[in-house]
Scaffold this active site. Structure first.
Site, PDB file in Angstrom:
ATOM      1  N   PRO A   2       0.828  -1.204   0.044  1.00 15.95           N
ATOM      2  CA  PRO A   2      -0.003   0.036   0.000  1.00 15.95           C
ATOM      3  C   PRO A   2       0.828   1.310   0.045  1.00 15.95           C
ATOM      4  O   PRO A   2       1.862   1.517   0.465  1.00 15.95           O
ATOM      5  CB  PRO A   2      -0.746  -0.196   1.402  1.00 15.95           C
ATOM      6  N   GLU A   3       0.259   2.244  -0.760  1.00 10.59           N
ATOM      7  CA  GLU A   3       1.020   3.472  -0.986  1.00 10.59           C
ATOM      8  C   GLU A   3      -0.111   4.649   0.020  1.00 10.59           C
ATOM      9  O   GLU A   3      -1.135   4.048   0.670  1.00 10.59           O
ATOM     10  CB  GLU A   3       1.101   3.976  -2.164  1.00 10.59           C
ATOM     11  N   ARG A 121       4.567 -11.840   2.852  1.00 15.59           N
ATOM     12  CA  ARG A 121       6.067 -11.628   2.704  1.00 15.59           C
ATOM     13  C   ARG A 121       6.940 -11.439   3.961  1.00 15.59           C
ATOM     14  O   ARG A 121       8.049 -11.260   4.186  1.00 15.59           O
ATOM     15  CB  ARG A 121       6.769 -10.923   1.832  1.00 15.59           C
TER      16      ARG A 121
END
Length: 284
Positions: A2-3, A121
């Site tokens: 996410p940005e 991850r």
DNA sequence: CGCCGGACCTGTGGGC
DNA sequence: TGCCCACAGGTCCGGC
């Protein structure tokens, strides 16, 4: 993952549902993802949910704050009895319901609600620290301005740009010390909208291009927020829904496809190890 | 200090 | 079908 627009979407949703709830339990399976003393969370009430750059900040009524960074594949999912919240449906990337093997932290609240932190991850983290220390923690104290901060005027933006003459403009946009919250999708899209070649050094930009870039960075972020974020692969919001920004993206991950303006093929190169997409004809 | 490559992780998708 | 490589919304660290 996410940005700024994705994190902002999650922040707004969590602000609606978490404020006033008391944490009753905390579970984790990957100790390195949680920094600080989790026992400080128990029996504390959520006062406010904030965002700075790509970080979520959950303020508690005991003077502590929970900082959460989702990095590339983090998800925060809120679930209670109400049908608008996450309800066990399969989600990307694993196409499984939550909790699953990518669920590394679970908060439980006094109304029976759960907040799940999934991260395929394991790059993301949760940090528990005094609220007063939040702005002094390294990552936060070095951030540049928020793109929508009213103090960040065009003149101010250009002044900051000119201090970084030798940097390639795309890489500078990703530098959180320059501007906080822009990531790879929105950097690519903003440079396309401003007709700027991502490989260009700041010193090679015209005053007009700088002005256009300032406008377009804010524009793509705004479209991103209105679209509820970009779900390229794994992103979902706090209720498990995808964002629609990829419907508006014109270069990101579109290598070989025709430019919507001129028809030339979109190219992909690597800059600073990041996928960089642009139209070789439109972006100068 | 600036810049670059590699590290941290796990999974997917495309090409052969 | 299966294998191998490239690639993935982000930092962070060490080396030159």
């Amino acid at each position: 993952m996410p940005e700024l627009p994705e994190v902002e979407t999650i922040k707004r949703q969590l602000g609606e549902v978490l404020v006033g709830l008391t944490i009753t339990d905390f579970w984790l399976d990957t100790p390195k993802m949680v920094i600080g003393k989790s026992e400080e969370l128990i029996k504390t009430k959520v006062v406010e949910v904030r965002r700075r750059a790509k970080l979520i900040e959950i303020d508690l009524n005991n003077g502590r704050t929970v900082l959460i960074h989702l990095k590339m594949t983090g998800q925060l999912l809120y679930q209670d009895n109400s049908s608008k919240t996450y309800q066990d449906k399969p989600l990307p990337p694993l196409k499984k319901s939550t909790p699953n093997k990518s669920t590394h932290v679970i908060f439980t609240f006094d109304n029976g609600a759960k907040l799940y932190f999934n991260d395929l991850r394991k790059f993301g983290y949760i940090k528990i620290l005094p609220t007063n220390d939040v702005e002094h923690t390294r990552i936060l104290s070095e951030f540049g301005p928020e793109p929508f901060d009213p103090d960040l005027t065009l003149e101010n933006f250009i002044t900051r740009l000119k201090k970084r003459k030798t940097m390639k403009i795309k890489q500078l946009l990703l530098d959180q010390k320059f501007l906080a919250g822009v990531g790879n999708i929105y950097a690519n899209e903003a440079l396309f909208k401003a007709n700027i070649d991502p490989r260009k050094k700041v010193a090679e930009l015209s005053e007009e291009q700088m002005k256009e870039l300032f406008k377009q960075v804010k524009n793509v972020l705004e479209v991103g927020i209105k679209a509820g974020g970009a779900s390229d692969q794994t992103y979902v919001n706090a209720f498990g829904e995808k964002g629609k920004f990829m419907d508006y993206a014109v270069v990101y991950r579109r290598k070989g496809k025709p430019c919507e303006t001129c028809g030339a093929k979109i190219e992909r190169i690597a800059l600073g190890g990041r996928g960089t997409f642009f139209c070789p004809k439109c972006q100068l």
